[in-house]
Design a protein around this motif. Structure first.
Motif, mmCIF file in Angstrom:
data_model
loop_
_atom_site.group_PDB
_atom_site.id
_atom_site.type_symbol
_atom_site.label_atom_id
_atom_site.label_comp_id
_atom_site.label_asym_id
_atom_site.label_seq_id
_atom_site.Cartn_x
_atom_site.Cartn_y
_atom_site.Cartn_z
ATOM 1 N N UNK A 175 -56.480 12.216 -8.459
ATOM 2 C CA UNK A 175 -57.328 11.693 -10.270
ATOM 3 C C UNK A 175 -58.724 11.747 -10.139
ATOM 4 N N UNK A 176 -59.062 12.542 -9.080
ATOM 5 C CA UNK A 176 -60.557 12.758 -8.563
ATOM 6 C C UNK A 176 -60.946 14.036 -10.345
ATOM 7 N N UNK A 177 -62.008 13.695 -10.443
ATOM 8 C CA UNK A 177 -62.526 14.444 -11.612
ATOM 9 C C UNK A 177 -62.664 15.116 -11.084
ATOM 10 N N UNK A 183 -63.961 21.703 -3.264
ATOM 11 C CA UNK A 183 -63.307 20.234 -4.236
ATOM 12 C C UNK A 183 -62.398 21.286 -4.797
ATOM 13 N N UNK A 239 -59.173 20.932 -3.932
ATOM 14 C CA UNK A 239 -58.401 20.933 -2.415
ATOM 15 C C UNK A 239 -58.375 19.335 -3.042
ATOM 16 N N UNK A 240 -60.052 18.911 -3.298
ATOM 17 C CA UNK A 240 -59.511 17.269 -3.954
ATOM 18 C C UNK A 240 -58.927 16.938 -5.722
ATOM 19 N N UNK A 241 -58.698 18.171 -6.194
ATOM 20 C CA UNK A 241 -58.135 17.734 -7.042
ATOM 21 C C UNK A 241 -56.987 17.899 -6.887
ATOM 22 N N UNK A 242 -56.289 18.444 -5.721
ATOM 23 C CA UNK A 242 -54.876 18.619 -5.681
ATOM 24 C C UNK A 242 -54.620 20.294 -5.788
ATOM 25 N N UNK A 271 -56.142 13.627 4.210
ATOM 26 C CA UNK A 271 -55.900 13.261 3.135
ATOM 27 C C UNK A 271 -55.148 13.743 2.803
ATOM 28 N N UNK A 293 -53.096 22.170 -15.322
ATOM 29 C CA UNK A 293 -52.357 20.804 -14.084
ATOM 30 C C UNK A 293 -52.211 22.041 -13.101
ATOM 31 N N UNK A 301 -57.624 20.773 -13.949
ATOM 32 C CA UNK A 301 -57.440 19.783 -14.370
ATOM 33 C C UNK A 301 -56.667 20.472 -15.810
ATOM 34 N N UNK A 337 -65.161 15.696 -7.397
ATOM 35 C CA UNK A 337 -64.917 16.277 -6.389
ATOM 36 C C UNK A 337 -65.724 17.448 -6.000
ATOM 37 N N UNK A 361 -54.223 15.520 -1.085
ATOM 38 C CA UNK A 361 -54.641 15.063 -2.561
ATOM 39 C C UNK A 361 -53.823 15.837 -3.844
ATOM 40 N N UNK A 362 -53.576 14.670 -4.853
ATOM 41 C CA UNK A 362 -53.023 15.455 -6.450
ATOM 42 C C UNK A 362 -53.522 15.051 -6.460
ATOM 43 N N UNK A 363 -53.109 15.726 -8.259
ATOM 44 C CA UNK A 363 -53.872 16.008 -9.547
ATOM 45 C C UNK A 363 -53.818 14.352 -10.120
ATOM 46 N N UNK A 364 -52.078 13.993 -9.999
ATOM 47 C CA UNK A 364 -52.465 12.513 -11.092
ATOM 48 C C UNK A 364 -51.710 11.821 -10.332
ATOM 49 N N UNK A 401 -48.493 11.402 -11.337
ATOM 50 C CA UNK A 401 -46.959 11.875 -10.949
ATOM 51 C C UNK A 401 -47.418 13.052 -10.149
ATOM 52 N N UNK A 402 -48.328 13.801 -9.750
ATOM 53 C CA UNK A 402 -48.243 15.050 -8.852
ATOM 54 C C UNK A 402 -47.347 14.110 -7.561
ATOM 55 N N UNK A 407 -58.993 8.429 -10.583
ATOM 56 C CA UNK A 407 -58.875 8.482 -12.716
ATOM 57 C C UNK A 407 -60.359 7.946 -12.445
#
Lengths: 125, 303
Positions: free
Chosen positions: A80-82, B237, B239-242, A99, B209, B206, A86, A101-104, A106-107, A49
């Motif tokens: 937490x990739x910005x 991109x 996907x990288x954010x989840x 890999x 969420x 973001x 990204x 990837x998740x938002x943060x 918590x996720x 993050x």
């Protein structure tokens, strides 16, 4: 700067707090790959993050890290990739294949918890 | 340095005392001949077929105001009031389709009509006419400039506002359910819009969420290789954010283009239409849409 690696149940959490030099990254990779065995961790969460930039070397290191951890029998989740990071990673062709990837954080924890629940193996089963 | 404000900043061509008197005389002349000169002016406007968007009463009213502020500017040398009036006038007439050439033409016409009336008045004394024109011409040109610039500025302001509005409208990111975003795209995507789209989408993910994003391109007629690649990068991109991206509504033309130009689409989730896309997204999020009747039956059997 060294990155602290926290243990949280079955998981290892590495939270990167500032820009890392290439050697810091390699050190992080080394200690994660090592600890994943010694801690018998099921998953490693790497929190980026705080990073506004992730250059090609860092991106590749994360990707390699994920492969190594997979070989050690655990799974890697990058969180937490910005948004800008990204997109530049996508442009560099870093796909972070294999890999999650998740938002943060918590996720990621929710994802791991959800993964564990249905597949819970009991002795009788 | 100069008494007469109209000459401020303009090199004096006559000595100042007669200049002031001449100006006064000029203004008085224009005030006295208001009705015939204005009539002639309006006649020539009609003849030129200008301001057809307005009724003759409106033309008359506007012409009167312009005429009076014109004379005021000559008298006081201050264009501020005229500037404000021109801006206000532009605001009213631009939406009615009045063109730049009409506005400029009308102001120049007034300048000519007034000059003619001066020629007529001073036709016997050529040197006096010259001195009157020395005062009149720079002021008249300045007025023409002021009105034209005011009109064009107003137009540009409107264009800027509209561009802004189009930009904002062009890429709405809409939350439809918790953690589900829809990004409907309509119209051609140029590289600039593609960039903006990516930015909006990634920040939208973001902010909301989001876990799943449906990009609907039903309204996109064609796509080129650059934009296609950009779209693929955006999906990566995200996907990288989840978040998972589902692209819906690819037209036959776009499907053919994408395959022909060899864009790697193996990572892209595509569904035929927006409905299917939303259903797929709901599945990913663990929703199931059940008719109320069935839901009640289920609840009853479980309860």
């Amino acid at each position: 700067m060294q990155v602290p690696i926290l243990r949280h149940g079955d998981y290892l959490i590495a939270s990167i707090q500032s820009a890392l030099t290439d050697s810091d990254l390699l050190a992080l990779r080394q200690s994660l790959v090592q600890q994943v065995g010694s801690a018998r961790a099921r998953a490693v969460i790497v929190d980026v993050t705080a990073l506004d930039v992730l250059d090609s070397f860092a991106s590749r290191t994360v990707q390699d890290l994920a492969q190594m951890i997979r070989l050690r029998g655990a799974e890697t989740i990058v969180v937490g990739v910005q948004p800008e990071v990204a997109f530049s990673m996508a442009q560099l062709g870093v796909r972070l294949e294999g890999v999650e990837t998740r938002l943060d954080l918590e996720e990621a924890l929710a994802y791991l918890a959800g993964k564990r629940a249905p597949g819970k193996r009991t002795r009788e089963g | 340095m100069y008494d007469e404000p109209i000459l401020a900043g303009i090199p004096a061509v006559v000595d100042s005392r007669p200049g002031t008197e001449m100006l006064r005389e000029l203004v008085t002349h224009l005030r006295q001949n208001r009705t015939p000169v204005r009539g002639e002016w309006i006649r020539r406007i009609t003849e030129a077929d200008w301001l057809t968007a307005m009724t003759s009463e409106e033309v008359f009213a506007e012409a009167t105001s312009i005429y009076d502020s014109y004379v005021d500017v000559l008298e006081t040398g201050s264009v501020e009031a005229l500037q404000a009036y021109a801006r206000n006038l532009s605001e009213r007439i631009i939406p009615r389709g009045v063109e730049t050439h009409e506005v400029v033409g009308i102001v120049l016409l007034l300048r000519d009509v007034l000059a003619r009336s001066l020629f007529k008045k001073y036709q016997t004394d050529f040197s006096l006419l010259n001195r009157v024109l020395d005062i009149y011409e720079p002021a008249a040109n300045r007025i023409a400039n002021t009105v034209a610039v005011g009109f064009v500025q107003e137009r540009e302001r409107i264009i800027r506002e509209q561009q802004e509005a189009i930009r904002e409208l062009s890429t709405p990111v809409l939350p439809v359910r918790e953690r589900l975003l829809i990004l409907p795209i309509i119209g051609v995507i140029d590289p600039q819009r593609a960039r903006q789209l990516t930015e909006q989408l990634l920040h939208g993910i973001r902010r909301n969420r989001a876990k799943v994003v449906v990009i609907d391109i039903t309204g996109v007629p064609t796509i080129d290789s650059k934009v296609a690649n950009h779209l693929v990068l955006t999906v990566e991109a995200a996907r990288l954010l989840g978040a998972t991206v589902i692209v819906t509504g690819l037209s036959p033309e776009i499907a053919q283009t994408l395959v022909n130009i060899g864009v790697d689409l193996s990572k892209m989730n595509t569904v035929g239409d927006l409905q299917g896309g939303i259903e797929g997204a709901e599945r990913l999020l663990g929703y199931e849409v059940v008719p109320i009747k069935e839901a009640n039956v289920q609840a009853a059997t479980h309860g």
